[in-house]
Every structure is written in C-alpha cells, then in structure tokens.
Design a protein around this motif. Structure first.
Motif, PDB file in Angstrom:
ATOM      1  N   PRO A  29       5.365  15.466  -1.428  1.00  0.00           N
ATOM      2  CA  PRO A  29       5.766  15.938  -0.087  1.00  0.00           C
ATOM      3  C   PRO A  29       6.728  14.930   0.525  1.00  0.00           C
ATOM      4  N   ARG A  30       7.814  15.470   1.018  1.00  0.00           N
ATOM      5  CA  ARG A  30       8.836  14.597   1.625  1.00  0.00           C
ATOM      6  C   ARG A  30       8.265  13.839   2.831  1.00  0.00           C
ATOM      7  N   GLU A  31       7.273  14.494   3.455  1.00  0.00           N
ATOM      8  CA  GLU A  31       6.654  13.852   4.643  1.00  0.00           C
ATOM      9  C   GLU A  31       5.997  12.525   4.281  1.00  0.00           C
ATOM     10  N   VAL A  32       5.352  12.576   3.088  1.00  0.00           N
ATOM     11  CA  VAL A  32       4.657  11.346   2.654  1.00  0.00           C
ATOM     12  C   VAL A  32       5.669  10.219   2.384  1.00  0.00           C
ATOM     13  N   ILE A  33       6.769  10.589   1.708  1.00  0.00           N
ATOM     14  CA  ILE A  33       7.780   9.567   1.371  1.00  0.00           C
ATOM     15  C   ILE A  33       8.384   8.990   2.665  1.00  0.00           C
ATOM     16  N   ARG A  34       8.705   9.896   3.635  1.00  0.00           N
ATOM     17  CA  ARG A  34       9.333   9.415   4.883  1.00  0.00           C
ATOM     18  C   ARG A  34       8.376   8.472   5.641  1.00  0.00           C
ATOM     19  N   LYS A  35       7.119   8.894   5.686  1.00  0.00           N
ATOM     20  CA  LYS A  35       6.141   8.082   6.418  1.00  0.00           C
ATOM     21  C   LYS A  35       5.996   6.692   5.792  1.00  0.00           C
ATOM     22  N   GLY A  36       5.955   6.724   4.428  1.00  0.00           N
ATOM     23  CA  GLY A  36       5.820   5.438   3.716  1.00  0.00           C
ATOM     24  C   GLY A  36       7.037   4.546   3.927  1.00  0.00           C
ATOM     25  N   GLU A  61       4.380  16.440  -9.531  1.00  0.00           N
ATOM     26  CA  GLU A  61       5.709  17.056  -9.633  1.00  0.00           C
ATOM     27  C   GLU A  61       6.353  17.185  -8.267  1.00  0.00           C
ATOM     28  N   GLU A  62       5.584  17.573  -7.384  1.00  0.00           N
ATOM     29  CA  GLU A  62       6.150  17.759  -6.056  1.00  0.00           C
ATOM     30  C   GLU A  62       5.536  16.736  -5.086  1.00  0.00           C
ATOM     31  N   LEU A  75       0.839  -1.208   0.000  1.00  0.00           N
ATOM     32  CA  LEU A  75       0.000   0.000   0.000  1.00  0.00           C
ATOM     33  C   LEU A  75       0.875   1.260   0.000  1.00  0.00           C
ATOM     34  N   TYR A  76       1.896   1.225   0.879  1.00  0.00           N
ATOM     35  CA  TYR A  76       2.754   2.410   0.944  1.00  0.00           C
ATOM     36  C   TYR A  76       3.598   2.563  -0.323  1.00  0.00           C
ATOM     37  N   ALA A  77       4.038   1.457  -0.846  1.00  0.00           N
ATOM     38  CA  ALA A  77       4.819   1.521  -2.086  1.00  0.00           C
ATOM     39  C   ALA A  77       3.958   2.088  -3.225  1.00  0.00           C
ATOM     40  N   GLN A  78       2.687   1.618  -3.297  1.00  0.00           N
ATOM     41  CA  GLN A  78       1.773   2.100  -4.346  1.00  0.00           C
ATOM     42  C   GLN A  78       1.507   3.606  -4.171  1.00  0.00           C
ATOM     43  N   ARG A  79       1.313   3.974  -2.861  1.00  0.00           N
ATOM     44  CA  ARG A  79       1.026   5.384  -2.594  1.00  0.00           C
ATOM     45  C   ARG A  79       2.200   6.257  -3.055  1.00  0.00           C
ATOM     46  N   VAL A  80       3.411   5.809  -2.792  1.00  0.00           N
ATOM     47  CA  VAL A  80       4.590   6.593  -3.207  1.00  0.00           C
ATOM     48  C   VAL A  80       4.675   6.662  -4.726  1.00  0.00           C
ATOM     49  N   LEU A  81       4.363   5.534  -5.396  1.00  0.00           N
ATOM     50  CA  LEU A  81       4.424   5.506  -6.864  1.00  0.00           C
ATOM     51  C   LEU A  81       3.384   6.474  -7.463  1.00  0.00           C
ATOM     52  N   VAL A  82       2.158   6.463  -6.890  1.00  0.00           N
ATOM     53  CA  VAL A  82       1.091   7.342  -7.401  1.00  0.00           C
ATOM     54  C   VAL A  82       1.497   8.799  -7.242  1.00  0.00           C
ATOM     55  N   ARG A  83       2.071   9.112  -6.053  1.00  0.00           N
ATOM     56  CA  ARG A  83       2.423  10.510  -5.803  1.00  0.00           C
ATOM     57  C   ARG A  83       3.659  10.938  -6.587  1.00  0.00           C
TER      58      ARG A  83
END
Lengths: 592, 194
Positions: A400-407, A397-398, A385-393
């Motif tokens: 959020p680093r917060e999302v990547i760190r959390k994932g 273009e931008e 789920l987190y991997a998919q979320r990171v791929l979608v985001r």
C-alpha cells in the motif's frame, strides 16, 4: 658624574630622600644666614630674591604637602583600599614625626620665651635704668661743680684782677678748685688759655656760646665739660670758660649703657611682635623639616605597600586566568617570603588546574559522546523500524502506497530532527567571541518583551524597574540569544498564565562595578537537586528540549566576563541572576 | 623620584598663590616718598668728593623718633664704577661703600649728637641746630683717587631711616614708609671743582 649614573641615583628612593634632605638643609642655612646677615647690616630687602625664596619655599612645600594629601584623600574617597591603607600609614608615620618634634618645638619656644623674659625682663630694665641714673648723677655732679665755681663770688673776685694779671687768676682758681682743668679768658682784644690746650674752644666758637654750661665735646682720650660766665670790670667785658674733663672710660661705659638701653626699649616696645615673629621664623624653618618627615613617611608607606600592590596585581592576573604570572623576589626585599609563597601557590594551582581541566575535558567529551549517541540513537530506532517495515512489505506484491508514504515521512522527520540537533550542536561548538556595542538595557529588553507579549498573551511582563539611562557594552546578538532563552524558559515554566519580572541595578564586586539583571518567573520552580545541573549541556526536563539553551547562555555570559546563577524555591518561582561588567574602577590606574 | 614628582606637582598647583606673594614682595621697595640730588666732584688732589642733598625730609617724624630716644639716619650707599683706559690696558673697578649720617639725643647730657659713620661730628643743645646740620647737604670725601683719563659712573642709593631698629626688628624696614624710606638708585651728576 655621568647623567645615567645620576638618574640611577635618583631612582633610588633612599638617595632621593637623602639628596632632598641635604638640599633643604642647605637652603635653610643659606637663606637664614643671608636674612640674618642682612638684618645685622641694615640691608634688609636689598636682595629680595633671598627673602622671596625664604618665604616661598616653605609655602611651596606646604602646597606640595597639601596637594599630596588631597590626592591620596581623593583616592581614598573612591574607595580604593590600597590608598586608604597608604594614607593611614602616611598619617600614622607623620603623626609620629609630629609628636616627636612637638615637645621639642614647645620646649624650644618655651626656652626662647624664658630667655627673652630673662634678658628683657623688668629686672634687667631696672638695672639698666640704675646704671643710667648713676651716669646721670655723675655727670650732673660734674656740671653742678662747674656751675658752682662759675657762679661763686670767688671767681668774680679773681676776675676783678684779671686785667692786671690773668695768670694769677688761673693760679688762684686752681688752688681753690683743684677739679678745674683749664680756663679760657678773653675780652675784645686778648685771648688767654691756661691748662690743657686741647680743652680750648676756638675764639669764634666761644662767641657763639651762650652763658652757662657748654655742650659736651668728645675727644679721642676724654670728653670736655665747660661753663661760660661773662663779667664786666672797669668798663671791659670778659668771658671766662671753665673746663673739666670726663675720663674716656666713663664715656665708653655710658655709651654701652645707653646703647643697650635703646635695644632694651625696642624689645620691650615690640615684645608681642617679637614673640609672634619668633614663632613664624621657627615655623618657616620647621616646615621644610616636617616636609622631609612627610617625604620619609611617603617613602616608607610606598615601600610597605609595594609588595601588597604587586600581590594584588598578581592575584588579579591569576583571577583572569594567567597562571604563568610570577612575582619577582629579591633577596633584600623584606617581603620576599610573601612573593615566594604566592609563586609556589600559583605553581601548584596551575598544576592542579591543568589536571582538573584535563579531567573535565575527558569527562565533558564522555558526556557529550554519551548524549550524542543517545540523541542520535533515538531517531535511528524509528528510522530502522520504518525501514524494516517497508522491506517486509516489499515482499508482498502490492504494497500500500499509504504505508510507504507514512514510513518515508517518519524517516524524513527523524532525519530533520537529527539535522537540527547537529546544527544546534555545531552552533554550540562554534560560539564566536562577542563584539561589544553600547546597548540601552531598558530599550533592548522592551523590544524583546514586545514580541513575546504577542505570542504569550497570558503572561504579564514587568520591566519598569530598569533605569532608562543604564547602558551596557555587550554583543547585542548574543545578548538577544541570552534573554530569548531565559524568557522562553520562563514562559514554558509558567504553563499558561503568570508573571515574569525583569530588574536591573549596579553592584560593586572587588574593583569592578557590575550590572546585575534579574529574570524572575512565578512558575513552579526548580527542584533543589536539579538546580546545579541546569547549565549542563543536554540537560533538560522538557520532552522536546535539546538541553543546550542554558549552556549557551552561560557560555555567552562567560564570554562577556560576567556570571550567571539561578535561585529557585519549588512552588514559589525561579530567578536567574546575570552579572555583566559595567565599569572597571582601577584597572587602568597607575600607582601614585 | 616620587617626591620630586609631587614637589613638581605642588609647585604647579601653588603657582597662583605664589605669584601673588612674589608680586607683593617685589612691590615692597617701590614706595619712595622723598627726593634728593647727588653730585660728585674731583678735588684738586684727585680725590673723589661726593655730595648729596635731600630736598624734603619729614622733620616731625625724625624729631619724634629722636626725642623718644631712638636714632634717625640717612644711609647712602654709593656705587662707583671706574673704567680706566690706559695705553696698554683697559680695566674696570667697582667700589661700593656706605655713608651714614646719624642723629640721636644723648640720654646723659640731653644734647643732640650728630654722627658720621658712627663718629661724633657735632653736639648741639637744641633740636633746631641738630636738624639744620642733619638735613644740610652731606659732603663726603671718598678717598678714591681719580685720574683724568678715568671714566667714572657714580650711583647712590639713599635710605632715610626715621627710627633705627635693632635686628630682628629691622625686618620692619620692609614695610614701606613706616620706619624707612627706600629711594631708588639714582645717578650722580658731575659737578664743578670746589
């Protein structure tokens, strides 16, 4: 005979018993004849070795008998059922032998007593005394006759003519007293003998005789009685000795009577001693025979119990997991049916156990595979789920680093969980065998409880019921793992404050003494339907539990040749029971 | 084998008691009270003559026994070792024989009778006469021919039986000094010709 043939004979118990029996009989015969022969020839004590053996052998046999009984009795006292059974058989058989020989002994002694009373009773004594009286009367008659003749006036009258014609004196006396068989006349100068010349005394012996009856003399054909009388005629002194004979037969009969009377009196004098001696003598020869009876009882008991001993050993081996063990079955063996039955049972057991093991193995693998798949899938879902979320985001273009760190953090947590799960699984699979060392249980548990008391101040630990001198042979590391798991489970079950009690005592099961340790908590308990599953791998009621803790505990206890089980009543608490081997009673003992 | 094993164990266990018993039995014959002297002579015709003298006898014990109708006996066991050294041969001969002097009172005649090897030797009217004869030196002609070249060893084992007992009471002889004094074996001294 070659030595190995002889050894082979001795190994055969029947032959040993027969040889021993023959030996005992020969010893009895040799020694009894030696002692009895020695008694007859007044040679008592000249060969003390015979007497020594005669008395020492029964004593030694009695000692051996007592030793064996004590040995078996000691075994019985250590509660070994095999020896109890054997002692019972021995005593039972021995009792039969004693009971059989008892009437014979009583009868023999009574018979000997009766015979003794007949032979040496008062009737026999009276008869012997009567015989002696007759002999005495006959002898006294002969002496009275001689005295009568010697003191008769007729002899004095005849003797007055002795200096003229001594021969005339003999003729007159012979005519008057036909019983007289000889006469000796002598004065200082002359010496006359009339009648049988064998009757005469030498002159010097007559001089030493006193007036009156002379001592009886015994010749080969007859005995001689005499009477000396002195006369004085015309200033000349004469001595006359009259003779009568006693037939040889009378002497022989009288000697027989006096001889038997002497024996009779000795028997009467030592009557009590004789009876006691007789009993002792009988006992001396009875002891070896009773000993033989005991040996036979031993042999029979050994023969009877041997199949059961073998069966017991076989059962133990099978219980230890050796299903290849088989009992030897001989055709001549009375209990071969037992061996055959046991062997076929073990064979069937082995086959069915293999099947069960196979089934269990497949089932276990299925279960493990299923649980592993489940446990691995659980973290995979959030990772995905987190991997998919990171791929979608990433298409934005931008990001959020917060999302990547959390994932990424969440992915790493799940990977760590997976790693710890696999580590625990590997530990479970790679359990090493225990290395035993001596552990003082009380000290050991105190050291564990001390740590837990600090981390769980609301929980009370009660450990005082464990004896201070209780030592176990166990792997300290593995045992620490066991109690760590059990106590942690207990603390978790309490959910706050509560009591955990530790107890230990010794219990005997079969031939082994176990140390039984109880770990009780006052928690809510385990539902009855889950109690059977608590030791299953991956079974847990906690969210964060792996379900391997109690499985590892069970595995460790099993590796220590122990047993663990749980008893729980919902709402009242849970108790885990651990039986660890403390002492093997007969495992290394040899058969008696 | 099993019974032999525990027999062996029994032997081992009972050894202290057995030792005491053995010691007691072995000590039994070692209580001599009387003393005597033995000598031997070779007569002119070459016969071995033996003579034994008892120095001290318990007259009261013998008298009590004889008066009560029992027999008293001096039993001498002679052992003659004869080594013959001839020109071509060396031989040995071992002879053993008993000589018994018995005293008793004839219950029919009330006389005191002295026997030598069960043969009547003398009859006495009084105890004094009998005792004098009974305790006198015992001379005995053995009937063994001795050559001058023979090497002779004579030993005697004297026993004084105060009260002669019939079997099985003769077992009481094993009680030291009660009915019999068992003197040790002694060597006879060679005496001069008669």
């Amino acid at each position: 005979m070659k030595s190995h043939v002889f050894k082979g004979l001795l190994k055969n118990s029947v032959m040993t018993v027969i040889l021993l029996y023959l030996l005992v009989i020969i010893l009895i015969l040799v020694f009894s004849s030696s002692v009895l022969g020695g008694m007859d020839q007044n040679r008592i004590g000249e060969t003390p070795i015979h007497l020594l053996l005669l008395f020492s052998i029964p004593l030694l046999l009695v000692a051996a008998l007592i030793y064996t009984v004590i040995y078996v009795w000691k075994r019985v006292r250590t509660r070994h059922s095999r020896y109890r059974f054997r002692l019972r058989i021995i005593l039972f058989l021995f009792l039969i032998i004693v009971l059989i020989s008892l009437p014979q002994t009583v009868l023999s002694l009574r018979f000997v007593n009766m015979v003794f009373d007949r032979w040496f009773g008062s009737e026999v004594g009276t008869a012997l005394d009567s015989g002696l009286e007759i002999a005495l009367e006959y002898y006294a008659d002969l002496n009275r006759d001689l005295e009568y003749i010697g003191n008769s006036p007729y002899l004095a009258l005849s003797m007055s003519r002795a200096h003229n014609s001594p021969e005339q004196v003999w003729k007159e006396l012979k005519t008057q007293f036909p019983g007289i068989e000889g006469i000796q006349l002598l004065n200082d100068e002359n010496f006359y003998l009339f009648g049988d010349p064998r009757l005469a005394y030498p002159r010097q012996e007559i001089d030493s005789l006193n007036e009156g009856l002379t001592p009886k003399r015994t010749l080969p054909d007859f005995s001689i009685l005499g009477f000396r009388k002195d006369f004085l005629f015309a200033g000349e002194s004469y001595a006359v000795v009259l003779y009568r004979t006693i037939p040889r037969e009378f002497d022989l009969h009288a000697r027989n009577i006096t001889g038997v009377l002497e024996k009779y009196r000795q028997f009467r004098e030592y009557d009590r001693l004789f009876r006691i001696g007789l009993f002792l003598f009988y006992a001396i020869f009875l002891v070896p025979l009773l000993f033989m009876g005991f040996v036979v009882a031993m042999y029979i008991s050994q023969r009877l119990i041997q199949p059961f001993i073998s069966l017991e050993e076989a059962t133990r081996r099978v219980a230890q997991g050796d299903y290849s063990f088989r009992l030897l079955s001989r055709e001549k063996d009375d209990f071969s049916f037992l061996s055959d039955s046991f062997n076929s049972m073990v064979k069937e057991l082995e086959v069915s156990r293999k099947e069960v093991l196979q089934t269990e193995k497949v089932s276990a693998w299925q279960d493990i595979a299923q649980r592993l798949a489940h446990e691995i899938r659980n973290p995979l879902t959030p990772i995905r789920l987190y991997a998919q979320r990171v791929l979608v985001r990433m298409e934005d273009e931008e990001i959020p680093r917060e999302v990547i760190r959390k994932g990424m953090d969440r992915i790493l947590v799940e990977v760590d969980n997976l790693n710890s799960l696999l580590t625990e699984f590997r530990e479970f699979a790679r359990q090493r065998p225990p290395v035993a060392e001596t552990i003082n249980l009380r000290e050991f548990l105190y050291s564990m409880v001390e740590v837990l008391e600090e981390s769980s101040p609301d929980v009370s630990f009660m450990i005082d019921d464990i004896p201070g001198d209780l030592y176990l042979q166990a792997d300290a590391g593995q045992l620490r793992q066991v109690f760590s798991n059990l106590l942690s489970n207990g603390i978790n079950a309490l959910q706050g404050d509560g009591v955990i009690i530790l107890r230990a005592d010794l219990v005997k099961k079969g031939y082994t003494i176990y140390c039984r340790i109880q770990v009780s908590d006052s928690g809510p308990g385990i539902p009855e339907d889950l109690q059977d599953k608590v030791f299953n791998p991956y079974f847990t009621t906690r969210e964060k539990g792996t379900g391997l803790g109690l499985s590892i505990v069970e595995r460790i206890i099993h590796d220590h040749r122990g047993r663990i089980w749980v008893e729980s009543a919902p709402g009242e608490g849970t108790t885990f029971y651990l039986d660890l081997p403390y002492e093997e009673l007969y495992g290394k003992d040899s058969d008696h | 084998m099993q019974c032999l094993l525990f027999l062996k164990a029994g032997l081992r266990r009972s050894s202290p008691q057995a030792f005491l018993f053995f010691a007691f039995v072995l000590v039994l014959p070692l209580f001599p009270a009387e003393e005597g002297g033995c000598s031997y002579f070779i007569s002119e015709d070459g016969t071995l003559l033996l003579s034994y003298t008892l120095d001290d006898l318990s007259e009261s014990k013998i008298r009590r026994s004889v008066e009560q109708g029992h027999r008293a006996e001096i039993l001498l066991t002679f052992r003659v070792q004869l080594n013959t050294y001839g020109l071509f041969s060396v031989g040995g001969e071992h002879l053993e024989f008993d000589v018994r002097r018995t005293a008793y009172r004839d219950q029919i005649t009330n006389d005191y009778v002295l026997l030598l090897n069960d043969r009547e030797v003398s009859v006495y009217r009084t105890w004094r006469e009998l005792y004098r004869a009974f305790s006198s030196p015992l001379d005995y002609s053995s009937g063994i021919d001795i050559k001058e070249s023979d090497d002779l060893t004579v030993k005697v084992h004297p026993r004084i039986i105060y009260k002669k007992l019939v079997p099985p009471f003769s077992l009481m002889y094993l009680i030291p000094g009660k009915h019999m004094y068992n003197l040790p074996w002694e060597s006879a001294i060679e005496g001069s010709h008669h």
